[in-house]
Scaffold this motif. Structure first.
Motif, PDB file in Angstrom:
ATOM      1  N   VAL A  45      31.829  41.587  49.603  1.00 33.93           N
ATOM      2  CA  VAL A  45      32.326  40.366  50.253  1.00 33.93           C
ATOM      3  C   VAL A  45      33.803  40.586  50.539  1.00 33.93           C
ATOM      4  O   VAL A  45      34.649  40.529  49.634  1.00 33.93           O
ATOM      5  CB  VAL A  45      32.112  39.133  49.359  1.00 33.93           C
ATOM      6  CG1 VAL A  45      32.689  37.889  50.021  1.00 33.93           C
ATOM      7  CG2 VAL A  45      30.629  38.943  49.064  1.00 33.93           C
ATOM      8  N   GLY A  46      34.120  40.897  51.806  1.00 30.49           N
ATOM      9  CA  GLY A  46      35.481  41.266  52.136  1.00 30.49           C
ATOM     10  C   GLY A  46      35.893  42.501  51.350  1.00 30.49           C
ATOM     11  O   GLY A  46      35.070  43.371  51.049  1.00 30.49           O
ATOM     12  N   SER A  47      37.162  42.569  50.995  1.00 30.69           N
ATOM     13  CA  SER A  47      37.676  43.723  50.254  1.00 30.69           C
ATOM     14  C   SER A  47      37.933  43.411  48.787  1.00 30.69           C
ATOM     15  O   SER A  47      38.302  44.303  48.022  1.00 30.69           O
ATOM     16  CB  SER A  47      38.987  44.212  50.893  1.00 30.69           C
ATOM     17  OG  SER A  47      39.962  43.175  50.855  1.00 30.69           O
ATOM     18  N   ARG A  48      37.694  42.160  48.376  1.00 36.13           N
ATOM     19  CA  ARG A  48      38.107  41.758  47.027  1.00 36.13           C
ATOM     20  C   ARG A  48      36.970  41.316  46.114  1.00 36.13           C
ATOM     21  O   ARG A  48      37.193  41.115  44.915  1.00 36.13           O
ATOM     22  CB  ARG A  48      39.134  40.626  47.120  1.00 36.13           C
ATOM     23  CG  ARG A  48      40.442  41.025  47.773  1.00 36.13           C
ATOM     24  CD  ARG A  48      41.433  39.882  47.763  1.00 36.13           C
ATOM     25  NE  ARG A  48      40.938  38.728  48.525  1.00 36.13           N
ATOM     26  CZ  ARG A  48      41.488  37.529  48.493  1.00 36.13           C
ATOM     27  NH1 ARG A  48      42.535  37.301  47.717  1.00 36.13           N
ATOM     28  NH2 ARG A  48      40.998  36.550  49.230  1.00 36.13           N
ATOM     29  N   HIS A  49      35.759  41.147  46.639  1.00 31.88           N
ATOM     30  CA  HIS A  49      34.683  40.606  45.815  1.00 31.88           C
ATOM     31  C   HIS A  49      33.377  41.372  46.036  1.00 31.88           C
ATOM     32  O   HIS A  49      33.191  42.038  47.056  1.00 31.88           O
ATOM     33  CB  HIS A  49      34.442  39.121  46.142  1.00 31.88           C
ATOM     34  CG  HIS A  49      35.611  38.243  45.875  1.00 31.88           C
ATOM     35  ND1 HIS A  49      36.546  37.920  46.846  1.00 31.88           N
ATOM     36  CD2 HIS A  49      36.032  37.620  44.735  1.00 31.88           C
ATOM     37  CE1 HIS A  49      37.472  37.141  46.329  1.00 31.88           C
ATOM     38  NE2 HIS A  49      37.191  36.947  45.047  1.00 31.88           N
ATOM     39  N   VAL A  50      32.491  41.235  45.068  1.00 26.83           N
ATOM     40  CA  VAL A  50      31.137  41.762  45.192  1.00 26.83           C
ATOM     41  C   VAL A  50      30.175  40.679  44.713  1.00 26.83           C
ATOM     42  O   VAL A  50      30.406  40.034  43.677  1.00 26.83           O
ATOM     43  CB  VAL A  50      30.955  43.076  44.390  1.00 26.83           C
ATOM     44  CG1 VAL A  50      31.251  42.874  42.904  1.00 26.83           C
ATOM     45  CG2 VAL A  50      29.556  43.637  44.579  1.00 26.83           C
ATOM     46  N   LEU A  51      29.127  40.460  45.474  1.00 26.79           N
ATOM     47  CA  LEU A  51      28.123  39.442  45.155  1.00 26.79           C
ATOM     48  C   LEU A  51      26.863  40.140  44.677  1.00 26.79           C
ATOM     49  O   LEU A  51      26.316  40.998  45.363  1.00 26.79           O
ATOM     50  CB  LEU A  51      27.809  38.598  46.398  1.00 26.79           C
ATOM     51  CG  LEU A  51      26.767  37.486  46.218  1.00 26.79           C
ATOM     52  CD1 LEU A  51      27.333  36.367  45.333  1.00 26.79           C
ATOM     53  CD2 LEU A  51      26.327  36.944  47.569  1.00 26.79           C
ATOM     54  N   ARG A  52      26.400  39.769  43.491  1.00 26.97           N
ATOM     55  CA  ARG A  52      25.198  40.374  42.912  1.00 26.97           C
ATOM     56  C   ARG A  52      24.138  39.292  42.770  1.00 26.97           C
ATOM     57  O   ARG A  52      24.342  38.294  42.078  1.00 26.97           O
ATOM     58  CB  ARG A  52      25.532  41.017  41.567  1.00 26.97           C
ATOM     59  CG  ARG A  52      26.583  42.115  41.700  1.00 26.97           C
ATOM     60  CD  ARG A  52      27.277  42.431  40.403  1.00 26.97           C
ATOM     61  NE  ARG A  52      26.368  42.990  39.433  1.00 26.97           N
ATOM     62  CZ  ARG A  52      26.319  42.617  38.159  1.00 26.97           C
ATOM     63  NH1 ARG A  52      27.122  41.662  37.713  1.00 26.97           N
ATOM     64  NH2 ARG A  52      25.479  43.178  37.340  1.00 26.97           N
ATOM     65  N   LEU A  53      23.009  39.513  43.438  1.00 26.27           N
ATOM     66  CA  LEU A  53      21.921  38.551  43.480  1.00 26.27           C
ATOM     67  C   LEU A  53      20.759  39.068  42.646  1.00 26.27           C
ATOM     68  O   LEU A  53      20.272  40.180  42.876  1.00 26.27           O
ATOM     69  CB  LEU A  53      21.463  38.342  44.929  1.00 26.27           C
ATOM     70  CG  LEU A  53      22.560  37.985  45.940  1.00 26.27           C
ATOM     71  CD1 LEU A  53      22.016  38.066  47.353  1.00 26.27           C
ATOM     72  CD2 LEU A  53      23.111  36.596  45.658  1.00 26.27           C
TER      73      LEU A  53
END
Length: 311
Positions: A45-53
Protein backbone atom coordinates in the motif's frame (compact mmCIF):
# COMPACT_ATOMS: atom_id res chain seq x y z
CA UNK A 1 -17.95 -24.56 3.73
CA UNK A 2 -18.39 -21.20 2.04
CA UNK A 3 -15.48 -20.30 -0.19
CA UNK A 4 -13.65 -17.17 0.92
CA UNK A 5 -13.75 -14.24 -1.49
CA UNK A 6 -10.69 -13.46 -3.58
CA UNK A 7 -9.41 -9.94 -2.88
CA UNK A 8 -9.10 -7.64 -5.87
CA UNK A 9 -7.37 -4.31 -6.33
CA UNK A 10 -10.75 -2.61 -5.92
CA UNK A 11 -11.39 -4.51 -2.67
CA UNK A 12 -8.01 -3.44 -1.32
CA UNK A 13 -8.35 0.14 -2.55
CA UNK A 14 -11.72 0.62 -0.86
CA UNK A 15 -10.47 -0.84 2.41
CA UNK A 16 -7.30 1.23 2.38
CA UNK A 17 -9.18 4.46 1.64
CA UNK A 18 -11.40 3.85 4.66
CA UNK A 19 -8.39 3.15 6.89
CA UNK A 20 -6.02 5.89 5.79
CA UNK A 21 -8.74 8.46 5.12
CA UNK A 22 -7.28 9.17 1.70
CA UNK A 23 -9.30 9.71 -1.44
CA UNK A 24 -12.50 10.49 0.44
CA UNK A 25 -14.29 11.28 -2.80
CA UNK A 26 -13.88 7.69 -3.93
CA UNK A 27 -10.85 8.40 -6.11
CA UNK A 28 -7.14 8.62 -5.56
CA UNK A 29 -5.47 7.14 -2.52
CA UNK A 30 -2.18 5.25 -2.42
CA UNK A 31 -1.12 2.81 -5.10
CA UNK A 32 -1.91 -0.83 -4.23
CA UNK A 33 -0.35 -3.93 -5.75
CA UNK A 34 0.20 -7.56 -4.74
CA UNK A 35 3.56 -8.24 -3.13
CA UNK A 36 4.03 -11.06 -5.66
CA UNK A 37 1.77 -12.53 -8.32
CA UNK A 38 1.19 -15.72 -6.34
CA UNK A 39 0.38 -13.93 -3.05
CA UNK A 40 -3.05 -12.42 -3.67
CA UNK A 41 -3.65 -11.88 0.07
CA UNK A 42 -0.61 -9.64 0.72
CA UNK A 43 -0.52 -6.17 -0.82
CA UNK A 44 1.84 -3.21 -0.85
CA UNK A 45 0.00 0.00 0.00
CA UNK A 46 2.01 2.92 -1.30
CA UNK A 47 5.60 2.93 -0.05
CA UNK A 48 4.90 2.85 3.69
CA UNK A 49 2.40 0.08 4.42
CA UNK A 50 1.59 -3.55 3.72
CA UNK A 51 -1.90 -5.03 3.95
CA UNK A 52 -2.22 -8.69 4.93
CA UNK A 53 -5.58 -10.36 4.36
CA UNK A 54 -6.33 -13.69 6.02
CA UNK A 55 -7.62 -16.18 3.41
CA UNK A 56 -9.65 -18.27 5.87
CA UNK A 57 -10.84 -18.41 9.47
CA UNK A 58 -7.89 -20.44 10.72
CA UNK A 59 -5.49 -17.86 9.31
CA UNK A 60 -7.64 -15.15 10.88
CA UNK A 61 -7.08 -16.66 14.31
CA UNK A 62 -3.33 -16.59 13.71
CA UNK A 63 -3.46 -12.99 12.45
CA UNK A 64 -5.30 -11.77 15.56
CA UNK A 65 -2.95 -13.70 17.84
CA UNK A 66 0.05 -12.25 16.00
CA UNK A 67 -1.04 -8.70 16.86
CA UNK A 68 -0.78 -9.46 20.56
CA UNK A 69 2.37 -11.54 20.23
CA UNK A 70 4.28 -8.83 18.39
CA UNK A 71 3.69 -6.46 21.30
CA UNK A 72 5.05 -9.09 23.70
CA UNK A 73 8.14 -9.78 21.57
CA UNK A 74 9.03 -6.24 20.44
CA UNK A 75 10.76 -5.05 23.67
CA UNK A 76 12.87 -8.22 23.84
CA UNK A 77 14.51 -8.28 20.41
CA UNK A 78 16.98 -5.85 18.78
CA UNK A 79 15.39 -5.95 15.32
CA UNK A 80 12.18 -4.37 14.07
CA UNK A 81 8.88 -6.18 14.43
CA UNK A 82 6.07 -4.81 12.23
CA UNK A 83 3.59 -2.44 13.84
CA UNK A 84 -0.10 -2.54 12.95
CA UNK A 85 -1.77 0.79 12.22
CA UNK A 86 -5.19 -0.79 11.67
CA UNK A 87 -6.82 -4.19 11.93
CA UNK A 88 -10.26 -5.72 11.66
CA UNK A 89 -12.20 -7.90 9.20
CA UNK A 90 -12.00 -7.41 5.42
CA UNK A 91 -14.82 -9.93 4.85
CA UNK A 92 -17.14 -11.66 7.34
CA UNK A 93 -14.90 -13.53 9.80
CA UNK A 94 -11.72 -12.86 7.81
CA UNK A 95 -9.11 -10.69 9.49
CA UNK A 96 -6.75 -8.11 8.07
CA UNK A 97 -3.90 -6.09 9.47
CA UNK A 98 -2.41 -2.97 7.91
CA UNK A 99 1.22 -2.77 8.99
CA UNK A 100 3.96 -0.23 8.62
CA UNK A 101 6.50 -1.39 6.11
CA UNK A 102 9.86 -2.33 7.61
CA UNK A 103 12.71 -1.02 5.40
CA UNK A 104 15.25 -3.35 3.89
CA UNK A 105 15.51 -6.12 1.36
CA UNK A 106 15.13 -9.80 2.09
CA UNK A 107 17.83 -12.28 3.05
CA UNK A 108 17.30 -13.73 -0.43
CA UNK A 109 18.59 -10.42 -1.81
CA UNK A 110 21.34 -9.41 0.65
CA UNK A 111 23.98 -11.38 2.55
CA UNK A 112 24.16 -11.01 6.31
CA UNK A 113 27.31 -9.36 7.64
CA UNK A 114 29.14 -10.17 10.88
CA UNK A 115 27.19 -7.39 12.57
CA UNK A 116 24.03 -8.87 11.07
CA UNK A 117 24.91 -12.19 12.69
CA UNK A 118 25.00 -10.35 16.02
CA UNK A 119 21.52 -9.01 15.20
CA UNK A 120 20.32 -12.58 14.66
CA UNK A 121 21.97 -13.64 17.92
CA UNK A 122 20.01 -10.89 19.66
CA UNK A 123 16.83 -12.21 18.07
CA UNK A 124 17.44 -15.76 19.28
CA UNK A 125 18.52 -14.71 22.78
CA UNK A 126 15.63 -12.25 23.02
CA UNK A 127 13.07 -14.94 22.20
CA UNK A 128 14.49 -17.05 25.04
CA UNK A 129 13.68 -14.25 27.48
CA UNK A 130 9.98 -14.13 26.58
CA UNK A 131 8.11 -16.10 29.28
CA UNK A 132 6.58 -19.15 27.61
CA UNK A 133 3.50 -18.90 29.83
CA UNK A 134 2.80 -15.38 28.63
CA UNK A 135 3.06 -16.48 25.01
CA UNK A 136 0.78 -19.45 25.63
CA UNK A 137 -1.72 -17.20 27.39
CA UNK A 138 -2.02 -15.32 24.08
CA UNK A 139 -2.89 -18.57 22.33
CA UNK A 140 0.57 -19.44 21.01
CA UNK A 141 0.59 -23.25 20.70
CA UNK A 142 3.16 -25.56 22.25
CA UNK A 143 4.77 -27.81 19.64
CA UNK A 144 6.52 -31.11 20.34
CA UNK A 145 10.03 -31.53 18.92
CA UNK A 146 10.25 -33.38 15.63
CA UNK A 147 11.99 -36.74 15.40
CA UNK A 148 15.28 -36.13 13.63
CA UNK A 149 15.68 -39.86 12.99
CA UNK A 150 12.29 -40.07 11.25
CA UNK A 151 13.18 -36.98 9.22
CA UNK A 152 16.58 -38.47 8.39
CA UNK A 153 14.98 -41.63 6.99
CA UNK A 154 12.63 -39.56 4.82
CA UNK A 155 15.54 -37.45 3.61
CA UNK A 156 17.63 -40.51 2.71
CA UNK A 157 14.89 -41.75 0.37
CA UNK A 158 14.39 -38.27 -1.06
CA UNK A 159 18.13 -37.84 -1.59
CA UNK A 160 18.27 -41.04 -3.64
CA UNK A 161 15.64 -39.62 -5.98
CA UNK A 162 17.49 -36.30 -6.17
CA UNK A 163 20.68 -38.19 -7.01
CA UNK A 164 18.88 -40.00 -9.83
CA UNK A 165 17.86 -36.58 -11.16
CA UNK A 166 21.48 -35.37 -10.87
CA UNK A 167 20.43 -32.76 -8.30
CA UNK A 168 22.29 -33.93 -5.18
CA UNK A 169 24.96 -36.31 -3.92
CA UNK A 170 22.98 -38.72 -1.74
CA UNK A 171 26.16 -39.84 0.04
CA UNK A 172 26.26 -36.48 1.85
CA UNK A 173 23.38 -37.61 4.06
CA UNK A 174 25.52 -40.51 5.32
CA UNK A 175 27.21 -37.95 7.57
CA UNK A 176 24.14 -38.17 9.81
CA UNK A 177 23.92 -41.70 11.18
CA UNK A 178 21.08 -43.12 13.31
CA UNK A 179 23.26 -42.87 16.45
CA UNK A 180 24.15 -39.30 15.52
CA UNK A 181 20.48 -38.42 15.09
CA UNK A 182 19.76 -40.00 18.48
CA UNK A 183 22.44 -37.80 20.07
CA UNK A 184 20.71 -34.75 18.61
CA UNK A 185 17.33 -35.40 20.20
CA UNK A 186 15.83 -32.22 21.65
CA UNK A 187 16.64 -31.93 25.33
CA UNK A 188 13.85 -31.95 27.95
CA UNK A 189 12.98 -28.52 29.29
CA UNK A 190 14.56 -26.66 26.36
CA UNK A 191 11.32 -25.27 24.86
CA UNK A 192 11.30 -21.52 24.17
CA UNK A 193 9.20 -19.12 22.14
CA UNK A 194 10.16 -19.63 18.49
CA UNK A 195 9.28 -17.68 15.37
CA UNK A 196 8.96 -21.08 13.64
CA UNK A 197 8.70 -19.54 10.18
CA UNK A 198 12.08 -17.97 9.48
CA UNK A 199 12.72 -17.86 5.74
CA UNK A 200 14.71 -15.56 3.52
CA UNK A 201 11.53 -13.61 2.78
CA UNK A 202 10.86 -13.04 6.49
CA UNK A 203 14.37 -11.83 7.40
CA UNK A 204 14.88 -8.22 6.29
CA UNK A 205 18.49 -7.26 5.59
CA UNK A 206 19.89 -3.86 4.61
CA UNK A 207 22.52 -3.36 1.92
CA UNK A 208 25.25 -3.23 4.60
CA UNK A 209 24.29 -6.69 5.90
CA UNK A 210 22.48 -5.61 9.08
CA UNK A 211 19.29 -7.48 9.97
CA UNK A 212 16.61 -4.81 10.17
CA UNK A 213 13.44 -6.75 10.88
CA UNK A 214 11.63 -10.07 11.15
CA UNK A 215 8.27 -10.47 9.43
CA UNK A 216 5.25 -12.77 9.79
CA UNK A 217 4.90 -14.11 13.33
CA UNK A 218 1.74 -16.13 12.58
CA UNK A 219 3.48 -19.53 12.87
CA UNK A 220 5.09 -18.80 16.26
CA UNK A 221 5.07 -21.60 18.79
CA UNK A 222 6.58 -22.58 22.11
CA UNK A 223 8.90 -25.42 21.26
CA UNK A 224 12.27 -26.56 19.96
CA UNK A 225 14.76 -23.67 19.54
CA UNK A 226 16.55 -25.73 16.89
CA UNK A 227 13.65 -24.97 14.54
CA UNK A 228 14.65 -21.29 14.41
CA UNK A 229 18.30 -22.25 13.95
CA UNK A 230 17.17 -24.45 11.07
CA UNK A 231 15.11 -21.63 9.62
CA UNK A 232 18.11 -19.30 9.70
CA UNK A 233 20.31 -21.95 8.06
CA UNK A 234 17.88 -22.00 5.13
CA UNK A 235 17.43 -18.21 5.13
CA UNK A 236 21.02 -16.97 5.48
CA UNK A 237 23.23 -20.06 5.28
CA UNK A 238 24.44 -22.60 7.81
CA UNK A 239 27.67 -20.85 8.95
CA UNK A 240 25.98 -17.52 9.82
CA UNK A 241 23.07 -19.35 11.45
CA UNK A 242 25.30 -21.47 13.66
CA UNK A 243 27.54 -18.54 14.55
CA UNK A 244 24.46 -16.50 15.52
CA UNK A 245 23.08 -19.34 17.62
CA UNK A 246 26.43 -19.77 19.33
CA UNK A 247 26.55 -16.04 20.10
CA UNK A 248 23.06 -16.40 21.56
CA UNK A 249 24.36 -18.98 24.01
CA UNK A 250 23.27 -22.20 22.35
CA UNK A 251 25.63 -25.16 22.59
CA UNK A 252 26.73 -27.65 19.96
CA UNK A 253 23.72 -29.94 20.37
CA UNK A 254 20.93 -27.51 19.41
CA UNK A 255 23.14 -25.95 16.73
CA UNK A 256 23.82 -29.31 15.08
CA UNK A 257 20.22 -30.37 15.52
CA UNK A 258 19.08 -27.19 13.74
CA UNK A 259 21.64 -27.74 10.99
CA UNK A 260 20.42 -31.27 10.28
CA UNK A 261 16.75 -30.33 10.47
CA UNK A 262 17.46 -27.76 7.77
CA UNK A 263 19.47 -30.15 5.63
CA UNK A 264 16.85 -32.89 5.74
CA UNK A 265 14.00 -30.44 5.17
CA UNK A 266 15.61 -28.89 2.09
CA UNK A 267 16.29 -32.28 0.50
CA UNK A 268 12.68 -33.35 1.05
CA UNK A 269 11.20 -30.05 -0.17
CA UNK A 270 13.19 -30.04 -3.40
CA UNK A 271 12.24 -33.66 -4.07
CA UNK A 272 8.56 -32.92 -3.45
CA UNK A 273 8.70 -29.98 -5.86
CA UNK A 274 10.51 -31.89 -8.61
CA UNK A 275 8.03 -34.76 -8.35
CA UNK A 276 5.03 -32.44 -8.52
CA UNK A 277 3.68 -32.83 -4.98
CA UNK A 278 4.21 -29.16 -4.13
CA UNK A 279 4.59 -25.86 -5.93
CA UNK A 280 7.17 -23.16 -5.50
CA UNK A 281 10.25 -21.66 -7.08
CA UNK A 282 12.76 -24.30 -8.12
CA UNK A 283 15.67 -21.81 -8.13
CA UNK A 284 14.80 -20.75 -4.59
CA UNK A 285 14.52 -24.35 -3.37
CA UNK A 286 17.91 -25.14 -4.90
CA UNK A 287 19.40 -22.05 -3.24
CA UNK A 288 17.94 -23.10 0.10
CA UNK A 289 19.42 -26.58 -0.32
CA UNK A 290 22.82 -25.06 -1.04
CA UNK A 291 22.62 -22.75 1.99
CA UNK A 292 21.65 -25.55 4.37
CA UNK A 293 24.50 -27.77 3.16
CA UNK A 294 27.24 -25.19 3.52
CA UNK A 295 29.94 -26.74 5.75
CA UNK A 296 30.43 -25.58 9.33
CA UNK A 297 33.03 -26.29 12.00
CA UNK A 298 30.67 -28.35 14.18
CA UNK A 299 30.32 -31.23 11.72
CA UNK A 300 31.65 -34.01 13.97
CA UNK A 301 28.38 -35.20 15.49
CA UNK A 302 30.05 -38.12 17.22
CA UNK A 303 32.09 -35.75 19.39
CA UNK A 304 28.97 -34.87 21.39
CA UNK A 305 28.91 -36.20 24.92
CA UNK A 306 25.71 -37.54 26.41
CA UNK A 307 25.96 -35.22 29.40
CA UNK A 308 26.51 -32.09 27.32
CA UNK A 309 24.02 -29.40 28.33
CA UNK A 310 21.51 -28.03 25.85
CA UNK A 311 21.03 -24.28 25.44
Amino acid sequence: MTQAPTPTADTVRRLVRSLLKEGGDGTGGPDVRPVTEDREHTWWVGSRHVLRLAPDREASVRRRRELRLRELVRPQVPVAVPTSVAHGDWAPGLAYTLDTRVPGGTADEHDVSAVGEADLAGLLSGLRTVPARQAEALGVPRTAPRSLEALRRMAVHAAERLAAADEFDAARLHQLTPPGAAQLTAQPGSAVLTHHGLTGAHVLVSADGRVRGILDWTAASVGDPAEDIAGLAVAVGSPPAVRAATLAGYGARPCLRGLWLARCDTVIRLTDRLEGRTTGSLPLLRTQLRRAWEPILLERVTDLQEDEPGP
